[in-house]
Design a protein around this motif. Sequence first.
Motif, PDB file in Angstrom:
ATOM      1  N   GLY A   1      48.352  15.892  11.849  1.00 23.92           N
ATOM      2  CA  GLY A   1      48.530  17.187  12.501  1.00 23.92           C
ATOM      3  C   GLY A   1      47.845  17.249  13.849  1.00 23.92           C
ATOM      4  N   LYS A   2      46.634  16.731  13.929  1.00 20.05           N
ATOM      5  CA  LYS A   2      45.896  16.734  15.205  1.00 20.05           C
ATOM      6  C   LYS A   2      46.584  15.857  16.237  1.00 20.05           C
ATOM      7  CE  LYS A   2      41.361  17.948  13.434  1.00 20.05           C
ATOM      8  NZ  LYS A   2      39.994  17.518  13.174  1.00 20.05           N
ATOM      9  N   LEU A   3      47.074  14.703  15.827  1.00 17.47           N
ATOM     10  CA  LEU A   3      47.788  13.812  16.751  1.00 17.47           C
ATOM     11  C   LEU A   3      49.064  14.478  17.260  1.00 17.47           C
ATOM     12  CD1 LEU A   3      48.079  11.068  18.136  1.00 17.47           C
ATOM     13  CD2 LEU A   3      49.241  10.245  16.084  1.00 17.47           C
ATOM     14  N   ALA A   4      49.820  15.102  16.364  1.00 14.48           N
ATOM     15  CA  ALA A   4      51.045  15.797  16.775  1.00 14.48           C
ATOM     16  C   ALA A   4      50.722  16.925  17.743  1.00 14.48           C
ATOM     17  CB  ALA A   4      51.774  16.341  15.544  1.00 14.48           C
ATOM     18  N   LYS A   5      49.671  17.670  17.468  1.00 16.54           N
ATOM     19  CA  LYS A   5      49.256  18.775  18.345  1.00 16.54           C
ATOM     20  C   LYS A   5      48.924  18.256  19.739  1.00 16.54           C
ATOM     21  CE  LYS A   5      45.616  22.256  18.719  1.00 16.54           C
ATOM     22  NZ  LYS A   5      44.454  22.834  18.048  1.00 16.54           N
ATOM     23  N   GLU A   6      48.169  17.155  19.806  1.00 20.76           N
ATOM     24  CA  GLU A   6      47.801  16.557  21.099  1.00 20.76           C
ATOM     25  C   GLU A   6      49.030  16.136  21.899  1.00 20.76           C
ATOM     26  OE1 GLU A   6      45.201  13.264  20.384  1.00 20.76           O
ATOM     27  OE2 GLU A   6      43.705  14.517  19.379  1.00 20.76           O
TER      28      GLU A   6
ATOM     29  N   GLY B   1      51.975  17.555  21.733  1.00 22.64           N
ATOM     30  CA  GLY B   1      52.896  18.665  21.942  1.00 22.64           C
ATOM     31  C   GLY B   1      54.042  18.703  20.951  1.00 22.64           C
ATOM     32  N   ILE B   2      53.820  18.151  19.772  1.00 16.16           N
ATOM     33  CA  ILE B   2      54.861  18.108  18.739  1.00 16.16           C
ATOM     34  C   ILE B   2      54.619  19.218  17.734  1.00 16.16           C
ATOM     35  CG2 ILE B   2      55.805  16.737  16.834  1.00 16.16           C
ATOM     36  CD1 ILE B   2      54.943  14.241  18.480  1.00 16.16           C
ATOM     37  N   ILE B   3      55.663  19.933  17.386  1.00 15.22           N
ATOM     38  CA  ILE B   3      55.587  20.973  16.366  1.00 15.22           C
ATOM     39  C   ILE B   3      56.193  20.427  15.083  1.00 15.22           C
ATOM     40  CG2 ILE B   3      56.426  23.243  15.668  1.00 15.22           C
ATOM     41  CD1 ILE B   3      56.459  23.995  18.632  1.00 15.22           C
ATOM     42  N   ILE B   4      55.456  20.564  13.991  1.00 17.00           N
ATOM     43  CA  ILE B   4      55.948  20.107  12.693  1.00 17.00           C
ATOM     44  C   ILE B   4      56.172  21.321  11.807  1.00 17.00           C
ATOM     45  CG2 ILE B   4      55.438  18.772  10.619  1.00 17.00           C
ATOM     46  CD1 ILE B   4      53.665  16.967  12.377  1.00 17.00           C
ATOM     47  N   SER B   5      57.395  21.510  11.377  1.00 17.44           N
ATOM     48  CA  SER B   5      57.715  22.541  10.397  1.00 17.44           C
ATOM     49  C   SER B   5      57.993  21.849   9.075  1.00 17.44           C
ATOM     50  CB  SER B   5      58.934  23.349  10.838  1.00 17.44           C
ATOM     51  OG  SER B   5      58.598  24.181  11.926  1.00 17.44           O
TER      52      SER B   5
ATOM     53  N   ASP C   1      50.322  24.352  10.247  1.00 14.02           N
ATOM     54  CA  ASP C   1      49.236  25.173  10.780  1.00 14.02           C
ATOM     55  C   ASP C   1      48.643  24.570  12.047  1.00 14.02           C
ATOM     56  OD1 ASP C   1      49.502  26.977   8.700  1.00 14.02           O
ATOM     57  OD2 ASP C   1      47.850  26.134   7.525  1.00 14.02           O
ATOM     58  N   LEU C   2      48.417  23.275  12.043  1.00 14.36           N
ATOM     59  CA  LEU C   2      47.799  22.620  13.190  1.00 14.36           C
ATOM     60  C   LEU C   2      48.724  22.518  14.402  1.00 14.36           C
ATOM     61  CD1 LEU C   2      45.909  19.752  11.339  1.00 14.36           C
ATOM     62  CD2 LEU C   2      44.852  21.580  12.689  1.00 14.36           C
ATOM     63  N   THR C   3      50.022  22.488  14.164  1.00 17.48           N
ATOM     64  CA  THR C   3      50.952  22.233  15.272  1.00 17.48           C
ATOM     65  C   THR C   3      51.757  23.447  15.714  1.00 17.48           C
ATOM     66  OG1 THR C   3      52.746  21.532  13.800  1.00 17.48           O
ATOM     67  CG2 THR C   3      51.216  19.808  14.542  1.00 17.48           C
ATOM     68  N   GLY C   4      51.570  24.580  15.063  1.00 20.98           N
ATOM     69  CA  GLY C   4      52.330  25.769  15.430  1.00 20.98           C
ATOM     70  C   GLY C   4      53.686  25.851  14.757  1.00 20.98           C
ATOM     71  N   GLY C   5      53.902  25.043  13.742  1.00 24.13           N
ATOM     72  CA  GLY C   5      55.166  25.078  13.008  1.00 24.13           C
ATOM     73  C   GLY C   5      55.122  26.128  11.918  1.00 24.13           C
ATOM     74  N   ARG C   6      56.108  26.086  11.052  1.00 27.83           N
ATOM     75  CA  ARG C   6      56.139  27.039   9.948  1.00 27.83           C
ATOM     76  C   ARG C   6      56.462  26.320   8.649  1.00 27.83           C
ATOM     77  NH1 ARG C   6      61.474  30.637  11.209  1.00 27.83           N
ATOM     78  NH2 ARG C   6      60.834  30.456  13.349  1.00 27.83           N
TER      79      ARG C   6
ATOM     80  N   GLU D   1      42.009  27.971  19.288  1.00 27.57           N
ATOM     81  CA  GLU D   1      43.009  27.061  19.850  1.00 27.57           C
ATOM     82  C   GLU D   1      44.239  27.116  18.970  1.00 27.57           C
ATOM     83  OE1 GLU D   1      42.063  22.991  20.710  1.00 27.57           O
ATOM     84  OE2 GLU D   1      40.030  23.551  21.286  1.00 27.57           O
ATOM     85  N   LEU D   2      45.354  27.528  19.533  1.00 28.38           N
ATOM     86  CA  LEU D   2      46.597  27.600  18.767  1.00 28.38           C
ATOM     87  C   LEU D   2      47.385  26.309  18.868  1.00 28.38           C
ATOM     88  CD1 LEU D   2      47.823  31.184  19.682  1.00 28.38           C
ATOM     89  CD2 LEU D   2      46.550  30.448  17.670  1.00 28.38           C
ATOM     90  N   GLY D   3      47.191  25.572  19.942  1.00 25.13           N
ATOM     91  CA  GLY D   3      47.977  24.362  20.144  1.00 25.13           C
ATOM     92  C   GLY D   3      49.346  24.721  20.679  1.00 25.13           C
ATOM     93  N   ASN D   4      50.385  24.406  19.926  1.00 25.63           N
ATOM     94  CA  ASN D   4      51.762  24.669  20.348  1.00 25.63           C
ATOM     95  C   ASN D   4      52.198  26.059  19.915  1.00 25.63           C
ATOM     96  OD1 ASN D   4      51.943  21.933  21.172  1.00 25.63           O
ATOM     97  ND2 ASN D   4      52.303  21.360  19.058  1.00 25.63           N
TER      98      ASN D   4
END
Length: 139
Positions: free
Chosen positions: A25-30, A32-36, A55-60, A116-119
Motif C-alpha cells: 500500500g505504501k509503495l502504491a501510494k508513493e 500515485g497508484i490507487i488500489i480498490s 485505505d493507504l492509496t485512496g481506493g475503496r 496525509e491522504l495520499g491519492n
Amino acid sequence: MANVGVGSLDFSSESATDNFYEKAGKLAKEKGIIISVITIKGSECKVSELGKLADLTGGRVTRVNPEKVGKNFKKALEDQLVGIDVEIRVRLHDALRFRDEMPQYLLEDESVFLKELGNVTNTTELTFEYEPKAWSRLQ
C-alpha cells in the motif's frame, strides 16, 4: 489474488501478512497508484487486511453480489485521480475540538486535524465531527 503467493491470507503469519499489505500500500501510494478492492459476497477473505491497500492509496472497498462484478469494476474505473501526495489540515476555533478522530491526527489541543491522504479522486469525501472543549480546558 489474496489467497495465494506472498500475500496469502490463508497460511502466512498475521504479522507477515500485515507487513506485506502495508508495504504494498505504501509503495502504491508513493507511485500515485490507487488500489480498490472488490470482494465477492459469501467468499472467504480478510477484508480488514485487504482494505489496508484501499485505505493507504485512496481506493475503496466494495463487496458485491457475484452477478454484479462487471458493473462494480466499471464503477471503480470511473473514478478520476485529481491529486497525489495530498495532505489535509483542518483548523477549528480554539474553543472547539474534533470528536472521534484518531489521536495521531490531532494537534494543538485537538483543534487541528492533519493527515496525509495520499491519492484522492473526484469522489473522495471526508467528514468531521466537532464539539466545544470542556470549560476547564479553555481557562
